[in-house]
Write a protein that holds these residues in place. Structure first.
Motif, short mmCIF file in Angstrom:
data_model
loop_
_atom_site.label_atom_id
_atom_site.label_comp_id
_atom_site.label_asym_id
_atom_site.label_seq_id
_atom_site.Cartn_x
_atom_site.Cartn_y
_atom_site.Cartn_z
N GLU A 84 -61.65 47.99 -34.48
CA GLU A 84 -60.33 47.67 -34.81
C GLU A 84 -59.29 48.88 -34.87
O GLU A 84 -58.39 48.78 -35.45
N ALA A 85 -59.70 49.91 -33.93
CA ALA A 85 -58.85 51.01 -33.75
C ALA A 85 -57.57 50.39 -32.73
O ALA A 85 -56.58 51.12 -33.14
N ILE A 86 -57.85 49.49 -31.99
CA ILE A 86 -56.75 48.78 -31.26
C ILE A 86 -57.34 47.37 -31.38
O ILE A 86 -57.83 46.94 -30.57
N PRO A 87 -56.52 46.73 -32.36
CA PRO A 87 -56.84 45.26 -32.76
C PRO A 87 -56.29 44.08 -31.60
O PRO A 87 -57.00 43.39 -31.33
N SER A 88 -55.48 44.53 -30.89
CA SER A 88 -54.80 43.49 -29.71
C SER A 88 -55.56 43.84 -28.37
O SER A 88 -55.87 44.96 -27.98
N PHE A 89 -56.01 42.62 -27.73
CA PHE A 89 -57.00 42.80 -26.59
C PHE A 89 -55.92 43.24 -25.36
O PHE A 89 -56.55 44.34 -24.65
N THR A 90 -54.67 43.12 -25.29
CA THR A 90 -53.84 43.72 -24.24
C THR A 90 -53.80 45.13 -24.40
O THR A 90 -53.80 45.94 -23.59
#
Length: 497
Positions: A94-100
């Motif tokens: 969850e360091a970068i939660p968004s897939f995009t």
């Protein structure tokens, strides 16, 4: 001829095993630094390894032959497969939660662009920071093999020049066993990375920062572990000079490094591309340094610390650093170059189209293509005066076939078209002219920092979702030398002939 799907998926499986293996390395770093995401990283690595193993096991019985069409598919989609699985560490922790966002960051990593959507880099766990730099480093390895071994076989953008140039036992022709050449060049790449890590540590970086920046420099990527990039060390000129030296190396053809270690210095001095690369950097640095010294206020544009060793040294260091960072498409920053003078802003924008040498890890158009275009341009004047004379374009004393010259002209036109279309699409997302043009040039050239709202002190977080996907596409397009991707969009490529 039907496509040999099995061998394509076999290769994808192999790539996934590579990727998973590197994720395990990041897991190890995470364990050592006890950053709290070890399990998540381990699971990301494990699932990637499993996927790879399944793909390889399922395609065990494949025809051992590969034609050009399969080659294009493996190269283009291989990069996408790597980027899709490369998002797992970001998503799992969850360091970068968004897939995009995760896909953008990963594609920016593998294409060694170095554009980031992370607002606060320094709060990320060590394992993730290491993985982020690792994507650059893996991308760089892939690019070396692409440039030396795969693209020449596919005949992409005048790269055939190179098929004969890469080293191997028995003279300096590339012998059919590509793997040997790749191993030699990887060894040099690895050696340089180790050397830079040690030097940066001696100069005062922590081991963790040193290894991350070494991976970022040699791959001409540009991810840093600090929010202010290399400006974080503006009070330590030694660190910046070390990075300058290795950026220069990373922008030269790795084949020349091979000759250097063989003791064949003459070969390097005589190399047309290297000579022009060196002259370009020298000339552009002088222009930048003079302007910074007489016109710009560096103390205002530096992001972190004020100057240390007086004004002239500071002007030389920042000028040289930024010229190299843009020309080699590394994209590290020591200062906000868009604040220096309007001339320098446009100047650096122009440098985004230069690129380093062919056979280096840098993006952009590449010096060798500029060289051949310039030579051909001068010859056109001569041909106009002497219509019957036969005037071939020469490169490293050999004359070049018309086909290669046309190929390079075609590449150049396609590159400029892609840039214009790229900027047009960005402007559809309500992005202003300067920012759209900068974004397009920077994504296509794999540079990293752009202009306007996406300049050296900002990042790409403000891009709308579709803008991020478009930038990711442009990064891939530029990284794989246009043809490799564009040919997949033609109907005749997919016809079973």
């Amino acid at each position: 001829m039907h496509l040999n799907y099995k061998i394509i998926f076999h290769f994808f499986g192999l790539l996934l095993l590579f990727n998973g293996g590197f994720m395990m390395l990041a897991t190890l770093i995470s364990l050592i630094y006890k950053d709290g995401v070890t399990l998540n990283l381990f699971l990301a690595g494990l699932s990637t390894l499993l996927l790879g193993a399944i793909a390889m096991y399922g395609t065990k019985k494949h025809r051992k032959e590969m034609n050009k069409r399969e080659g294009y598919i493996v190269v283009a989609f291989g990069w996408v497969v790597m980027s899709l699985t490369g998002t797992l560490p970001y998503l799992a922790t969850e360091a970068i939660p968004s897939f995009t966002d995760a896909f953008f960051e990963t594609m920016s990593g593998y294409t060694t662009t170095g554009a980031s959507i992370i607002n606060d880099i320094e709060i990320l766990p060590e394992g993730i920071l290491f993985w982020r730099s690792m994507t650059h480093w893996i991308g760089g390895m892939g690019i070396i093999v692409l440039a030396i071994a795969i693209l020449p076989l596919l005949g992409v953008g005048g790269m055939q020049l190179f098929a004969a140039e890469a080293p191997g036992p028995g003279g300096d022709k590339l012998h059919p066993r590509i793997t040997d050449t790749a191993k030699r060049l990887w060894l040099i790449y690895f050696g340089y990375t180790v050397a830079e890590t040690i030097l940066l540590q001696v100069a005062g970086m922590s081991f963790f920062d040193a290894i991350n920046h070494a991976m970022s420099t040699l791959s001409t990527g540009g991810f840093s572990t600090k929010n202010s990039s290399i400006a974080h060390w503006n009070d330590n000129p030694a660190i910046q000079y070390i990075i300058i030296f290795f950026m220069f190396l990373a922008g030269t053809n790795f084949v020349l490094s091979y000759y250097l270690f063989k003791g064949n210095v003459k070969k390097i001095i005589k190399d047309d591309e290297f000579k022009l690369y060196f002259k370009f950097i020298a000339a552009f640095t002088i222009v930048a340094v003079l302007l910074i010294y007489f016109r710009a206020d560096v103390s205002q544009s530096t992001i972190a610390h004020p100057m240390v060793l007086g004004e002239s040294e500071s002007a030389i260091r920042h000028g040289l650093f930024q010229v190299l960072a843009i020309v080699t498409t590394t994209g590290f920053v020591t200062a906000d170059y868009t604040m220096w003078t309007p001339f320098l802003t446009v100047f650096f924008f122009g440098l985004m189209f230069l690129g380093g040498s062919a056979g280096s890890t840098s993006g952009g158009v590449k010096v060798v293509r500029h060289l051949i275009l310039i030579k051909n341009g001068f010859l056109e004047f001569k041909r106009a005066l002497h219509p019957n004379a036969i005037l071939p374009v020469r490169y490293n004393t050999k004359s070049i076939s018309k086909d290669i010259v046309f190929n390079i002209l075609g590449f150049f036109i396609l590159y400029m078209l892609s840039f214009i279309i790229g900027a047009l699409v960005f402007s559809m997302f309500q992005i202003d002219f300067t920012s759209a043009v900068g974004l397009s040039a920077s994504s296509l050239g794999n540079v990293g920092p752009a202009l306007g709202d996406f300049g050296p002190v900002n990042n790409y977080a403000a891009l709308p979702v579709l803008g991020k996907w478009w930038a990711s596409f442009l990064m891939l397009l530029g990284r794989l030398e246009l043809f490799t991707i564009l040919i997949l969009l033609t109907p005749f490529f997919w016809r079973n002939r």
